[in-house]
Design a protein around this motif. Sequence first.
Motif, mmCIF file in Angstrom:
data_model
loop_
_atom_site.group_PDB
_atom_site.id
_atom_site.type_symbol
_atom_site.label_atom_id
_atom_site.label_comp_id
_atom_site.label_asym_id
_atom_site.label_seq_id
_atom_site.Cartn_x
_atom_site.Cartn_y
_atom_site.Cartn_z
ATOM 1 N N TYR A 116 0.848 -1.203 0.000
ATOM 2 C CA TYR A 116 0.000 0.000 0.000
ATOM 3 C C TYR A 116 0.881 1.250 0.000
ATOM 4 O O TYR A 116 0.663 2.172 -0.790
ATOM 5 C CB TYR A 116 -0.915 -0.011 1.226
ATOM 6 C CG TYR A 116 -1.821 1.192 1.313
ATOM 7 C CD1 TYR A 116 -3.154 1.109 0.946
ATOM 8 C CD2 TYR A 116 -1.346 2.431 1.749
ATOM 9 C CE1 TYR A 116 -3.987 2.215 1.013
ATOM 10 C CE2 TYR A 116 -2.158 3.539 1.814
ATOM 11 C CZ TYR A 116 -3.478 3.430 1.449
ATOM 12 O OH TYR A 116 -4.288 4.548 1.506
ATOM 13 N N GLU A 117 1.859 1.293 0.893
ATOM 14 C CA GLU A 117 2.724 2.474 1.007
ATOM 15 C C GLU A 117 3.494 2.731 -0.285
ATOM 16 O O GLU A 117 3.637 3.882 -0.707
ATOM 17 C CB GLU A 117 3.684 2.308 2.185
ATOM 18 C CG GLU A 117 2.990 2.368 3.528
ATOM 19 C CD GLU A 117 3.867 1.971 4.700
ATOM 20 O OE1 GLU A 117 3.473 2.278 5.846
ATOM 21 O OE2 GLU A 117 4.933 1.345 4.488
ATOM 22 N N LYS A 118 3.993 1.681 -0.914
ATOM 23 C CA LYS A 118 4.749 1.839 -2.165
ATOM 24 C C LYS A 118 3.848 2.380 -3.282
ATOM 25 O O LYS A 118 4.264 3.263 -4.035
ATOM 26 C CB LYS A 118 5.375 0.513 -2.601
ATOM 27 C CG LYS A 118 6.430 -0.013 -1.669
ATOM 28 C CD LYS A 118 7.628 0.893 -1.555
ATOM 29 C CE LYS A 118 8.716 0.477 -2.482
ATOM 30 N NZ LYS A 118 9.943 1.265 -2.308
ATOM 31 N N MET A 119 2.631 1.868 -3.405
ATOM 32 C CA MET A 119 1.722 2.345 -4.446
ATOM 33 C C MET A 119 1.287 3.776 -4.149
ATOM 34 O O MET A 119 1.229 4.611 -5.059
ATOM 35 C CB MET A 119 0.515 1.420 -4.571
ATOM 36 C CG MET A 119 -0.498 1.869 -5.631
ATOM 37 S SD MET A 119 0.157 2.040 -7.317
ATOM 38 C CE MET A 119 0.124 0.354 -7.868
ATOM 39 N N ALA A 120 0.974 4.086 -2.906
ATOM 40 C CA ALA A 120 0.560 5.447 -2.541
ATOM 41 C C ALA A 120 1.661 6.448 -2.862
ATOM 42 O O ALA A 120 1.402 7.528 -3.410
ATOM 43 C CB ALA A 120 0.188 5.507 -1.058
ATOM 44 N N GLU A 121 2.898 6.100 -2.539
ATOM 45 C CA GLU A 121 4.040 6.970 -2.825
ATOM 46 C C GLU A 121 4.198 7.181 -4.337
ATOM 47 O O GLU A 121 4.420 8.301 -4.796
ATOM 48 C CB GLU A 121 5.306 6.341 -2.247
ATOM 49 C CG GLU A 121 6.577 7.096 -2.530
ATOM 50 C CD GLU A 121 7.811 6.345 -2.032
ATOM 51 O OE1 GLU A 121 8.877 6.510 -2.645
ATOM 52 O OE2 GLU A 121 7.699 5.593 -1.041
ATOM 53 N N ALA A 122 4.075 6.117 -5.108
ATOM 54 C CA ALA A 122 4.221 6.224 -6.565
ATOM 55 C C ALA A 122 3.107 7.057 -7.179
ATOM 56 O O ALA A 122 3.353 7.876 -8.077
ATOM 57 C CB ALA A 122 4.253 4.834 -7.195
ATOM 58 N N LEU A 123 1.880 6.899 -6.711
ATOM 59 C CA LEU A 123 0.769 7.713 -7.225
ATOM 60 C C LEU A 123 0.982 9.181 -6.891
ATOM 61 O O LEU A 123 0.696 10.057 -7.705
ATOM 62 C CB LEU A 123 -0.568 7.235 -6.652
ATOM 63 C CG LEU A 123 -1.143 5.959 -7.221
ATOM 64 C CD1 LEU A 123 -2.409 5.572 -6.463
ATOM 65 C CD2 LEU A 123 -1.427 6.091 -8.712
ATOM 66 N N HIS A 124 1.457 9.441 -5.688
ATOM 67 C CA HIS A 124 1.715 10.825 -5.271
ATOM 68 C C HIS A 124 2.772 11.470 -6.168
ATOM 69 O O HIS A 124 2.621 12.604 -6.617
ATOM 70 C CB HIS A 124 2.152 10.861 -3.809
ATOM 71 C CG HIS A 124 2.452 12.233 -3.304
ATOM 72 N ND1 HIS A 124 1.457 13.163 -3.050
ATOM 73 C CD2 HIS A 124 3.628 12.843 -3.032
ATOM 74 C CE1 HIS A 124 2.019 14.282 -2.644
ATOM 75 N NE2 HIS A 124 3.331 14.121 -2.622
ATOM 76 N N LYS A 125 3.829 10.734 -6.455
ATOM 77 C CA LYS A 125 4.899 11.255 -7.314
ATOM 78 C C LYS A 125 4.439 11.437 -8.756
ATOM 79 O O LYS A 125 4.904 12.337 -9.442
ATOM 80 C CB LYS A 125 6.114 10.333 -7.271
ATOM 81 C CG LYS A 125 6.908 10.437 -5.999
ATOM 82 C CD LYS A 125 8.125 9.544 -6.025
ATOM 83 C CE LYS A 125 8.908 9.685 -4.726
ATOM 84 N NZ LYS A 125 10.022 8.747 -4.662
ATOM 85 N N LYS A 126 3.536 10.586 -9.206
ATOM 86 C CA LYS A 126 3.037 10.667 -10.581
ATOM 87 C C LYS A 126 2.186 11.917 -10.770
ATOM 88 O O LYS A 126 2.119 12.464 -11.857
ATOM 89 C CB LYS A 126 2.247 9.410 -10.943
ATOM 90 C CG LYS A 126 2.082 9.217 -12.411
ATOM 91 C CD LYS A 126 1.821 7.761 -12.708
ATOM 92 C CE LYS A 126 1.822 7.469 -14.158
ATOM 93 N NZ LYS A 126 3.051 7.748 -14.862
ATOM 94 N N ASN A 127 1.509 12.375 -9.714
ATOM 95 C CA ASN A 127 0.713 13.603 -9.727
ATOM 96 C C ASN A 127 -0.164 13.678 -10.974
ATOM 97 O O ASN A 127 0.043 14.499 -11.854
ATOM 98 C CB ASN A 127 1.612 14.838 -9.622
ATOM 99 C CG ASN A 127 0.817 16.089 -9.335
ATOM 100 O OD1 ASN A 127 -0.351 16.011 -8.941
ATOM 101 N ND2 ASN A 127 1.431 17.233 -9.537
ATOM 102 N N LEU A 128 -1.166 12.811 -11.023
ATOM 103 C CA LEU A 128 -2.044 12.717 -12.192
ATOM 104 C C LEU A 128 -3.003 13.891 -12.325
ATOM 105 O O LEU A 128 -3.614 14.060 -13.365
ATOM 106 C CB LEU A 128 -2.822 11.401 -12.141
ATOM 107 C CG LEU A 128 -1.946 10.151 -12.185
ATOM 108 C CD1 LEU A 128 -2.764 8.922 -11.863
ATOM 109 C CD2 LEU A 128 -1.269 10.026 -13.530
#
Length: 157
Positions: A116-128
């Motif tokens: 969960y933490e890894k996906m949340a971090e990646a989504l945050h960085k992607k800034n869709l």
Amino acid sequence: MYDFEIIDQLQKIDEDIDRKQLKYHSKRVLVSKEFTFDAAHHLHCYEGKCKNLHGHTYKVVFGISGFTDDRGLTIDFNDIKNIWKEKIEIHLDHRYLNKTLPLMNTTAENIVVWIYEKMAEALHKKNLGNDARIEFVRLFETPTSYAEARREWMEIE
């Protein structure tokens, strides 16, 4: 009896449909994508057969929500797949989890929070730009046993 129609011409953007019609609504929508990986682990402080080295074919289910963009997409399924492949799966698939994950007892409950933490971090960085957020991760250790992390639980401090 079914009435089948043979399409002789595909709908064309800007001819048959205006670009402004691609986005049908402004609601938050959840999309889901599943992955599997094979890994070995063992449990510490556990009296049972799982204290011995063993393996699983795990299944991970992501639930990601957001608002649709001008095309009507919340998040491209390929974007989820790329995050999985590049940021998460490399630490899990055909690995000894006790060695590749941070120091923890490699229970489904601990692993699902890490995912969960890894996906949340990646989504945050992607800034869709569509307020995309992870709603849940479900980690199946067997076909009938899973652990789950949900956004509302993860945000509680």
